[in-house]
Design a protein around this motif. Structure first.
Motif, PDB file in Angstrom:
ATOM      1  N   THR A   8      -5.101   2.304  -7.251  1.00 40.34           N
ATOM      2  CA  THR A   8      -6.376   1.813  -6.703  1.00 40.34           C
ATOM      3  C   THR A   8      -6.166   0.949  -5.460  1.00 40.34           C
ATOM      4  OG1 THR A   8      -6.307  -0.118  -8.168  1.00 40.34           O
ATOM      5  CG2 THR A   8      -7.494   1.845  -8.960  1.00 40.34           C
ATOM      6  N   GLU A   9      -4.909   0.897  -5.023  1.00 34.52           N
ATOM      7  CA  GLU A   9      -4.590   0.091  -3.857  1.00 34.52           C
ATOM      8  C   GLU A   9      -5.241   0.694  -2.609  1.00 34.52           C
ATOM      9  OE1 GLU A   9      -2.622  -3.304  -2.286  1.00 34.52           O
ATOM     10  OE2 GLU A   9      -2.442  -2.559  -4.352  1.00 34.52           O
ATOM     11  N   ILE A  10      -5.821  -0.130  -1.790  1.00 34.56           N
ATOM     12  CA  ILE A  10      -6.421   0.343  -0.543  1.00 34.56           C
ATOM     13  C   ILE A  10      -5.638  -0.246   0.628  1.00 34.56           C
ATOM     14  CG2 ILE A  10      -8.720   0.629  -1.520  1.00 34.56           C
ATOM     15  CD1 ILE A  10      -9.500  -2.013  -0.206  1.00 34.56           C
ATOM     16  N   PRO A  11      -5.556   0.486   1.732  1.00 36.76           N
ATOM     17  CA  PRO A  11      -4.773  -0.018   2.854  1.00 36.76           C
ATOM     18  C   PRO A  11      -5.462  -1.208   3.497  1.00 36.76           C
ATOM     19  CG  PRO A  11      -5.970   1.953   3.498  1.00 36.76           C
ATOM     20  CD  PRO A  11      -6.177   1.797   2.016  1.00 36.76           C
ATOM     21  N   LYS A  26      -6.981  -3.442   6.460  1.00 33.70           N
ATOM     22  CA  LYS A  26      -7.641  -3.073   7.707  1.00 33.70           C
ATOM     23  C   LYS A  26      -6.642  -3.149   8.852  1.00 33.70           C
ATOM     24  CE  LYS A  26     -11.414  -4.487  10.783  1.00 33.70           C
ATOM     25  NZ  LYS A  26     -12.493  -5.482  11.018  1.00 33.70           N
ATOM     26  N   TYR A  45       0.833  -1.207   0.000  1.00 34.27           N
ATOM     27  CA  TYR A  45       0.000   0.000   0.000  1.00 34.27           C
ATOM     28  C   TYR A  45       0.866   1.254   0.000  1.00 34.27           C
ATOM     29  CZ  TYR A  45      -2.897   3.778   1.720  1.00 34.27           C
ATOM     30  OH  TYR A  45      -3.519   4.985   1.870  1.00 34.27           O
TER      31      TYR A  45
END
Length: 456
Positions: free
Chosen positions: A219-222, A224, A209
């Protein structure tokens, strides 16, 4: 109204001397631990630190003078494995609970802290219990008794530490108690290994990320946030020292090998009753062993040990400390250290190092405390006789240059003596007070549950 009375009338009296005035302790036999023993020597304390050591010191200002002629001054005692000052110590709901922190449950009103001061103990390592293969984060406490603020007890400059546990405790709580892994000793290793692997995957996701942030139109999301895995990641990165509950030599060696596999170097083994069998390995690969002086045979996995354990470990180059794991034994650690002279013939310096500089090294605070050196924090205890004498009694205890215990000015209500004519509350036959298995009686075997419920 009660709270107001406590804060305005009682708390100011709890510590013997809360002033920041400097002290000149004169004519003492000063046991420095690291620089020999100095006869008829003065120690000047100012601004919470040791400012000067020598003969005939002429301090500036007007420090309070203490004539210590015929008495012995040594560094404050450090307990590397304790549970005093804690409300609850086991989060026994999962084999891994690295997300919980003992810092959140400090009880500054625990009279055990004051009793520890009366035994010359200035620092304790307040630990999570041993119900979990990977337990919660511990906290290093300075015994600044008399405050109502838990944060005032925290030694802010001490590194983070965490509790691991091997053997019967995690297998009994989770395997036999709840039918979960681990049910065997090899299951404990598997739980720890799986925790390390999940943390590595979590770290990799975070790194992907962060790398993506430098790319356009990412478009990478961290991932959780996971406090449990983040803590284990910090262990793998060397940011946290492992303190591991252990008894058997085979398990100690197993965890040494597992940590070597994952590049973990910061590990201390607690209790370590069979440590003498793997002393060379402990010396080479760990930060040391924190042991009982002569306590064993209280359950099956620890039926075999020796009172020579400390001496064997020390002679093999292991950084060895003696711990209490007890709200009572913590007051007598200088007696526990003396046993190494009866069983092993250790010198005065070697014996006292096991309750001062050695536990300081294991907690990562030896640059600050653990010996009497100029510039170190003024955690000191004054004895009327040599600290290893069976007849010695602590007279004064200083934490950060503040006198928190003075036997000559010790208020009787601080000792909380029991009135023999007074009725007391019912007592459980099976007690876990201030031990590594506190709060987990529900998960014991049926025999254990029945025994616990039986009252006299």
């Amino acid at each position: 109204m009660l709270a107001a009375f406590w804060s305005t009338s009682v708390l100011p009296l709890l510590a013997q001397d809360q002033s920041k005035d400097s002290y000149l302790i004169k004519n003492a036999t000063v046991i420095t631990i690291t620089q020999g023993t100095l006869e008829n020597t003065d120690v000047w304390i100012q601004d919470g630190k040791i400012k000067q050591i020598g003969k005939g010191i002429r301090p500036t200002g007007n420090p309070t003078e203490i004539d210590a002629s015929g008495q012995f001054l040594m560094p404050g005692i450090i307990d590397a494995h304790s549970h005093i000052g804690l409300e609850s110590i086991n989060e026994a709901t999962s084999p891994i609970t690295s997300e919980v922190k003992m810092r959140d449950v400090i009880n500054p009103f625990d009279v055990g802290i004051y009793r520890a001061l009366a035994g010359g103990v200035t620092i304790s390592h307040a630990m999570h219990g041993s119900a979990n293969a990977i337990g919660g984060e511990n906290i290093t406490l300075k015994h600044r008794y008399g405050t109502k603020d838990p944060e005032r007890l925290v030694m802010a400059d001490a590194p983070r530490t965490i509790k691991f546990a091997l053997g019967e405790n995690p297998t009994r709580v989770h395997g036999r108690g709840k039918g979960l892994q681990p049910k065997s000793r090899m299951g404990v290793e598997a739980v720890i290994r799986n925790g390390f692997e999940e943390a590595l995957q979590y770290k990799a996701a975070l790194e992907r990320y962060y790398r993506s942030l430098s790319q356009k139109n990412t478009t990478e999301i961290p991932p959780k946030f996971d406090a449990r895995l983040q803590t284990i990641s910090d262990i793998l990165d060397g940011k946290i020292i492992i303190h591991c509950h252990s008894y058997r030599a085979d398990e100690i060696y197993m965890l040494i090998e597992l940590c070597r596999e994952y590049g973990i170097e910061k590990i201390v083994f607690s209790h370590v009753n069979e440590g003498f069998k793997v002393a060379p390995e402990l010396a080479e690969y760990t930060m040391g062993a924190s042991i009982f002086s002569d306590w064993w045979a209280y359950k099956f996995e620890v039926y075999y040990s020796t009172a020579y354990n400390a001496a064997v470990l020390a002679r093999n180059g292991v950084i060895t400390s003696i711990n209490s794991d007890s709200g009572e034994v913590i007051r007598h650690l200088y007696h526990e250290a003396a046993k190494t002279q009866r069983y092993g013939g250790l010198s005065d310096e070697e014996a006292l190092a096991m309750i001062t500089i050695n536990p300081a090294k294991q907690l990562g605070i030896d640059r600050l405390v653990g010996s009497i050196e100029v510039g170190k924090q003024a955690d000191l205890v004054l004895f009327d006789k040599h600290p290893l004498s069976v007849y010695t009694i602590p007279q004064m205890t200083f934490v950060d240059g503040v006198k928190y215990f003075d036997r000559s000015n010790d208020r009787e209500d601080q000792r909380l003596k029991v009135n023999p004519s007074e009725l007391v509350e019912p007592i459980f036959l099976y007690s876990q007070d201030h031990s590594c298995m506190q709060d987990v009686s529900f998960y014991f075997s049926n025999f254990g549950r029945n025994l616990f419920e039986h009252r006299h």
